[in-house]
Design a protein around this motif. Structure first.
Motif, mmCIF file in Angstrom:
data_model
loop_
_atom_site.group_PDB
_atom_site.id
_atom_site.type_symbol
_atom_site.label_atom_id
_atom_site.label_comp_id
_atom_site.label_asym_id
_atom_site.label_seq_id
_atom_site.Cartn_x
_atom_site.Cartn_y
_atom_site.Cartn_z
ATOM 1 N N VAL A 227 0.830 -1.200 0.000
ATOM 2 C CA VAL A 227 0.000 0.000 0.000
ATOM 3 C C VAL A 227 0.866 1.252 0.000
ATOM 4 C CG1 VAL A 227 -1.776 -1.209 1.347
ATOM 5 C CG2 VAL A 227 -0.134 0.267 2.518
ATOM 6 N N ASN A 228 0.254 2.342 -0.438
ATOM 7 C CA ASN A 228 0.740 3.676 -0.121
ATOM 8 C C ASN A 228 -0.219 4.285 0.882
ATOM 9 O OD1 ASN A 228 3.198 4.575 -1.336
ATOM 10 N ND2 ASN A 228 2.216 4.439 -3.350
ATOM 11 N N TYR A 229 0.283 5.077 1.790
ATOM 12 C CA TYR A 229 -0.575 5.633 2.829
ATOM 13 C C TYR A 229 0.018 6.956 3.340
ATOM 14 C CZ TYR A 229 3.068 4.335 6.015
ATOM 15 O OH TYR A 229 4.284 4.257 6.636
ATOM 16 N N SER A 242 4.160 8.782 6.273
ATOM 17 C CA SER A 242 3.648 8.754 4.909
ATOM 18 C C SER A 242 4.599 7.995 4.003
ATOM 19 C CB SER A 242 3.449 10.173 4.368
ATOM 20 O OG SER A 242 3.067 10.137 2.998
ATOM 21 N N PHE A 261 -6.666 0.296 11.233
ATOM 22 C CA PHE A 261 -6.012 0.293 9.926
ATOM 23 C C PHE A 261 -6.345 -0.996 9.173
ATOM 24 C CE2 PHE A 261 -2.392 0.252 6.976
ATOM 25 C CZ PHE A 261 -2.371 1.580 6.560
ATOM 26 N N THR A 273 -8.848 3.350 -2.985
ATOM 27 C CA THR A 273 -8.255 4.313 -2.061
ATOM 28 C C THR A 273 -9.268 4.574 -0.960
ATOM 29 O OG1 THR A 273 -6.952 5.354 -3.817
ATOM 30 C CG2 THR A 273 -7.265 6.615 -1.787
ATOM 31 N N PHE A 303 -6.128 8.078 8.157
ATOM 32 C CA PHE A 303 -5.270 7.555 7.095
ATOM 33 C C PHE A 303 -5.990 7.644 5.759
ATOM 34 C CE2 PHE A 303 -3.320 5.264 10.648
ATOM 35 C CZ PHE A 303 -1.970 5.278 10.308
ATOM 36 N N VAL A 305 -5.267 5.500 2.388
ATOM 37 C CA VAL A 305 -4.468 4.353 1.979
ATOM 38 C C VAL A 305 -4.921 3.866 0.607
ATOM 39 C CG1 VAL A 305 -5.985 2.811 3.300
ATOM 40 C CG2 VAL A 305 -3.737 2.002 2.574
ATOM 41 N N ASN A 306 -3.966 3.685 -0.277
ATOM 42 C CA ASN A 306 -4.224 3.122 -1.601
ATOM 43 C C ASN A 306 -3.685 1.703 -1.629
ATOM 44 O OD1 ASN A 306 -2.629 2.919 -4.617
ATOM 45 N ND2 ASN A 306 -4.837 3.180 -4.599
#
Length: 316
Positions: A227-229, A242, A261, A273, A303, A305-306
């Motif tokens: 993930v990106n977050y 991040s 989360f 997302t 958050f 998150v993707n």
């Protein structure tokens, strides 16, 4: 991603008392499991645990009586009062009260989980260590556990009142809220800026909003996800972590992160997302709670998150 920080479940230090000494000396730690036989996992009663008597109502700190010094050579467990409520199942979160007494002197070291000394519920899983103390006890039960000394810890008697149960499926489940969600703006690279609504009290339960729906595989419980977050504090809007800022997506099992989360991941599709608001009880715990030294204790977290990918966790 600060995997170590996010992987820490915010359980009070007193819960560590249940863990310490509950595993056989020298035995490798088992992986906790949300399935299995908690009744079989419970420690057996013995001479030491049977020698302890208690008095007082369930839900109030008990009076604990035994002849000191009490010889404690093994973890033993005696159910002093059998409750009439539902039984604990593997994966349940249990609300409890705990009194600790020195086995050598009979001195009460303290009680928590009662009245003005609440503590976070603890998840009881097979192989967690605390399964030996709780077993499949019913709500309303009072359990006596004896623990031998280890390192700097003297032998002790723990008296546990089982006060309530929340199933694993229900714990920190997203709930509808009338509180306005934070707003999110994305730059050209896809990195979000999160703005907290002004003069607004945060929600008291996990709140989840899908900003962009995905069309990939569904994240299953315990999967390894990439993930990106970005995470910010509701209290002041400051970014505390991040992966977008680091330019490095994070990979981890969903079972290794704070409950709130995890709720933003499991059941969602790759490519989505999500915006999730996480109250302290589903994050890093209340501020000022004994043993909780996280800088995020007491904070409601937000958050974005993707979800990039997901795969089964073969290490479970």
């Amino acid at each position: 991603m600060r995997v170590r920080s996010l992987a820490v479940l915010s359980i009070a230090a007193v819960a560590a008392l249940l863990l310490a000494g509950c595993s056989a000396a020298g035995a490798p730690a088992a992986s906790p499991s949300a399935s299995g036989d908690l009744c079989a996992a419970a420690a057996a009663p013995g001479t030491a645990s049977d020698a302890v008597t208690t008095s007082g109502d369930i839900g109030t700190a008990p009076t604990v009586t035994f002849t000191a010094p009490l010889a404690v050579t093994a973890v033993q467990r005696t159910v002093d009062v059998v409750g009439t409520g539902p039984a604990i199942k593997a994966g349940d979160y249990v609300q409890y009260g705990l009194t600790q007494v020195a086995a050598d002197t009979g001195t009460v070291a303290g009680s928590v989980g009662y009245g003005n000394a609440p503590i976070e519920p603890v998840q009881v899983a097979v192989g967690s260590g605390i399964d030996q103390a709780f077993g499949c006890a019913t709500v309303g039960s009072r359990i006596v556990v004896t623990q031998p000394g280890a390192q700097s810890n003297p032998p002790r008697v723990l008296v546990i009142d089982v006060l309530g149960i929340t199933t694993g499926d229900s714990w920190c489940a997203p709930a509808d809220t009338t509180v306005p969600f934070p707003s999110v703006a994305f730059d050209a690279s896809g990195a979000p800026t999160i703005t907290i609504p002004a003069n607004t009290t945060p929600p008291t339960a996990v709140a989840l909003e899908t900003l962009t729906p995905g069309n990939g595989d569904v994240v299953q419980p315990g999967d390894n996800v990439t993930v990106n977050y970005t995470g910010v504090k509701w209290s002041d809007g400051s970014v505390f972590d991040s992966s977008w800022a680091k330019g490095d997506p994070a990979t981890f099992p969903t079972s290794g992160v704070i409950a709130g989360f995890r709720r933003a991941l499991e059941g969602q599709k790759v490519g989505s997302t999500e915006l999730v608001v996480i109250p302290p009880v589903c994050g890093y715990g209340p501020a000022g709670q004994s043993g909780n030294t996280s800088p995020l204790a007491g904070e409601t977290l937000v958050f974005v998150v993707n979800i990039i990918s997901t795969a089964p966790n073969t290490q479970q």
